[in-house]
Design a protein around this motif. Structure first.
Motif, PDB file in Angstrom:
ATOM      1  N   ARG A 131       0.835  -1.206   0.000  1.00  0.00           N
ATOM      2  CA  ARG A 131       0.000   0.000   0.000  1.00  0.00           C
ATOM      3  C   ARG A 131       0.872   1.259   0.000  1.00  0.00           C
ATOM      4  N   ARG A 132       1.932   1.250   0.795  1.00  0.00           N
ATOM      5  CA  ARG A 132       2.808   2.424   0.906  1.00  0.00           C
ATOM      6  C   ARG A 132       3.600   2.673  -0.373  1.00  0.00           C
ATOM      7  N   ASN A 133       4.040   1.584  -1.025  1.00  0.00           N
ATOM      8  CA  ASN A 133       4.948   1.727  -2.161  1.00  0.00           C
ATOM      9  C   ASN A 133       4.266   1.710  -3.523  1.00  0.00           C
ATOM     10  N   GLU A 134       3.143   1.015  -3.641  1.00  0.00           N
ATOM     11  CA  GLU A 134       2.578   0.776  -4.968  1.00  0.00           C
ATOM     12  C   GLU A 134       1.178   1.332  -5.168  1.00  0.00           C
ATOM     13  N   MET A 135       0.577   1.884  -4.111  1.00  0.00           N
ATOM     14  CA  MET A 135      -0.777   2.423  -4.220  1.00  0.00           C
ATOM     15  C   MET A 135      -0.832   3.877  -3.767  1.00  0.00           C
ATOM     16  N   GLY A 136      -1.761   4.608  -4.349  1.00  0.00           N
ATOM     17  CA  GLY A 136      -2.056   5.966  -3.904  1.00  0.00           C
ATOM     18  C   GLY A 136      -3.541   6.076  -3.613  1.00  0.00           C
ATOM     19  N   PHE A 137      -3.911   6.984  -2.707  1.00  0.00           N
ATOM     20  CA  PHE A 137      -5.307   7.111  -2.287  1.00  0.00           C
ATOM     21  C   PHE A 137      -5.768   8.569  -2.373  1.00  0.00           C
ATOM     22  N   ILE A 138      -7.002   8.757  -2.855  1.00  0.00           N
ATOM     23  CA  ILE A 138      -7.629  10.076  -2.890  1.00  0.00           C
ATOM     24  C   ILE A 138      -8.973   9.961  -2.193  1.00  0.00           C
ATOM     25  N   ARG A 179       5.103   7.600  -6.952  1.00  0.00           N
ATOM     26  CA  ARG A 179       5.055   6.778  -8.161  1.00  0.00           C
ATOM     27  C   ARG A 179       4.349   5.433  -7.949  1.00  0.00           C
ATOM     28  N   PRO A 180       3.105   5.445  -7.476  1.00  0.00           N
ATOM     29  CA  PRO A 180       2.350   4.190  -7.352  1.00  0.00           C
ATOM     30  C   PRO A 180       1.955   3.665  -8.721  1.00  0.00           C
ATOM     31  N   ILE A 181       1.497   2.423  -8.770  1.00  0.00           N
ATOM     32  CA  ILE A 181       1.009   1.873 -10.035  1.00  0.00           C
ATOM     33  C   ILE A 181      -0.511   1.752 -10.037  1.00  0.00           C
ATOM     34  N   LEU A 182      -1.133   1.959  -8.872  1.00  0.00           N
ATOM     35  CA  LEU A 182      -2.597   1.958  -8.773  1.00  0.00           C
ATOM     36  C   LEU A 182      -3.044   3.106  -7.890  1.00  0.00           C
ATOM     37  N   LEU A 183      -4.005   3.870  -8.400  1.00  0.00           N
ATOM     38  CA  LEU A 183      -4.594   4.964  -7.644  1.00  0.00           C
ATOM     39  C   LEU A 183      -6.042   4.606  -7.331  1.00  0.00           C
ATOM     40  N   LEU A 184      -6.400   4.638  -6.040  1.00  0.00           N
ATOM     41  CA  LEU A 184      -7.765   4.363  -5.599  1.00  0.00           C
ATOM     42  C   LEU A 184      -8.395   5.661  -5.123  1.00  0.00           C
ATOM     43  N   ALA A 185      -9.530   6.016  -5.691  1.00  0.00           N
ATOM     44  CA  ALA A 185     -10.152   7.308  -5.397  1.00  0.00           C
ATOM     45  C   ALA A 185     -11.606   7.104  -4.990  1.00  0.00           C
ATOM     46  N   ASP A 186     -11.967   7.602  -3.822  1.00  0.00           N
ATOM     47  CA  ASP A 186     -13.324   7.463  -3.302  1.00  0.00           C
ATOM     48  C   ASP A 186     -14.110   8.744  -3.565  1.00  0.00           C
ATOM     49  N   GLU A 187     -15.006   8.697  -4.533  1.00  0.00           N
ATOM     50  CA  GLU A 187     -15.850   9.843  -4.908  1.00  0.00           C
ATOM     51  C   GLU A 187     -15.018  11.131  -5.070  1.00  0.00           C
ATOM     52  N   PRO A 188     -13.998  11.134  -5.932  1.00  0.00           N
ATOM     53  CA  PRO A 188     -13.110  12.298  -6.030  1.00  0.00           C
ATOM     54  C   PRO A 188     -13.763  13.556  -6.582  1.00  0.00           C
ATOM     55  N   THR A 189     -14.953  13.420  -7.191  1.00  0.00           N
ATOM     56  CA  THR A 189     -15.631  14.600  -7.729  1.00  0.00           C
ATOM     57  C   THR A 189     -16.875  14.983  -6.923  1.00  0.00           C
ATOM     58  N   ALA A 190     -17.095  14.314  -5.802  1.00  0.00           N
ATOM     59  CA  ALA A 190     -18.339  14.518  -5.047  1.00  0.00           C
ATOM     60  C   ALA A 190     -18.507  15.941  -4.542  1.00  0.00           C
ATOM     61  N   GLU A 191     -17.408  16.617  -4.203  1.00  0.00           N
ATOM     62  CA  GLU A 191     -17.481  17.965  -3.649  1.00  0.00           C
ATOM     63  C   GLU A 191     -17.302  19.049  -4.709  1.00  0.00           C
ATOM     64  N   LEU A 192     -17.278  18.653  -5.985  1.00  0.00           N
ATOM     65  CA  LEU A 192     -16.973  19.589  -7.059  1.00  0.00           C
ATOM     66  C   LEU A 192     -18.175  19.814  -7.969  1.00  0.00           C
ATOM     67  N   ASP A 193     -18.218  20.990  -8.612  1.00  0.00           N
ATOM     68  CA  ASP A 193     -19.283  21.237  -9.581  1.00  0.00           C
ATOM     69  C   ASP A 193     -18.947  20.526 -10.893  1.00  0.00           C
ATOM     70  N   THR A 194     -19.871  20.621 -11.855  1.00  0.00           N
ATOM     71  CA  THR A 194     -19.726  19.869 -13.099  1.00  0.00           C
ATOM     72  C   THR A 194     -18.458  20.236 -13.852  1.00  0.00           C
ATOM     73  N   ALA A 195     -18.149  21.531 -13.939  1.00  0.00           N
ATOM     74  CA  ALA A 195     -16.959  21.971 -14.667  1.00  0.00           C
ATOM     75  C   ALA A 195     -15.685  21.459 -14.003  1.00  0.00           C
ATOM     76  N   MET A 196     -15.626  21.554 -12.680  1.00  0.00           N
ATOM     77  CA  MET A 196     -14.454  21.078 -11.945  1.00  0.00           C
ATOM     78  C   MET A 196     -14.322  19.559 -12.052  1.00  0.00           C
TER      79      MET A 196
END
Length: 239
Positions: free
Chosen positions: A99-106, A177-194
């Protein structure tokens, strides 16, 4: 030590091997002495340099699935293979190293340190990943430039818009430099343009960082940019 060396020696897998494979995965929680089936026989694949979306309403199980993919939770049944390794059966220590070396989280709420500048927030992820100090400055500037914040890197989160804070969070998540990025609702707080800007940024990151991204969403306006969409209803994928 032997476990860490074993993991590092097997980091490079053939390019034809899927980055992530989930087979017949179930997650069962004990609630009031009864079994609560949250995930029910899931099968999914994330190929290398692919954008995969987990679509579903709140309570559908997609965040539980994402937590399992990141090793923050483990399946009750079934298996998860990450970069050729049996991820779900590894020890907690081994999963933490991966998780520390190969993954990233948003995360939805950006998860930035409020008293640190954008530059310092990204640098912090390199410190935590034990990257050599001589690499920090170049890599931090590279990541912030990639997300379009080269002129805002010394601003603190409260001096940035919501979209800019999300871009800092993205830069922070890819710095090591991870090889997998996991993102939980990364646009939930943003408007349509953002939201559209973030998705365009994700596509650039996949290309230039050679990374795969798996994200949850309930926003139908961004689905068209995905390489594959898994729709979840009541803990199952529907076609």
């Amino acid at each position: 030590m032997n476990e860490q060396l074993h993991i590092q020696e097997n980091d490079v897998e053939p390019s034809h091997t899927p980055l992530l494979q989930v087979r017949e995965m179930e997650r069962i929680f004990q609630v009031g002495g009864k079994d609560l089936h949250v995930l029910k026989g899931l099968n999914m694949t994330v190929e290398r340099q692919q954008l995969v979306m987990l679509k579903g309403r709140s309570g559908s199980g997609k965040t539980t699935l994402l937590n399992s993919l990141g090793g923050l939770d483990t399946p009750s049944k079934g298996s998860i293979h990450f970069n050729g390794k049996p991820f779900d059966t590894l020890s907690d220590k081994a999963r933490t190293l991966i998780r520390r070396n190969e993954m990233g989280f948003i995360f939805q709420a950006f998860a930035l340190m409020p008293l640190l500048s954008a530059y310092e927030n990204v640098e912090l992820s390199l410190r935590m990943a034990n990257r050599p100090k001589k690499e920090w400055k170049e890599r931090v500037e590279e990541c912030l430039t990639l997300v379009g914040l080269e002129k805002r890197m010394h601003h603190r989160p409260y001096e940035l818009s919501g979209g800019e804070q999300q871009r800092v969070a993205i830069a922070k998540s890819i710095a090591h430099r991870p090889i997998l990025l996991l993102a939980d609702e990364p646009t939930a707080e943003l408007d349509t343009a953002m939201s559209a800007q973030v998705m365009a940024l994700f596509q650039s990151i996949i290309k230039y960082e050679q990374i795969s991204i798996c994200m949850t969403t309930h926003d139908p306006t961004i689905l068209e940019v995905a390489d594959h969409v898994y729709e979840m209803v009541d803990g199952k994928f529907i076609s």
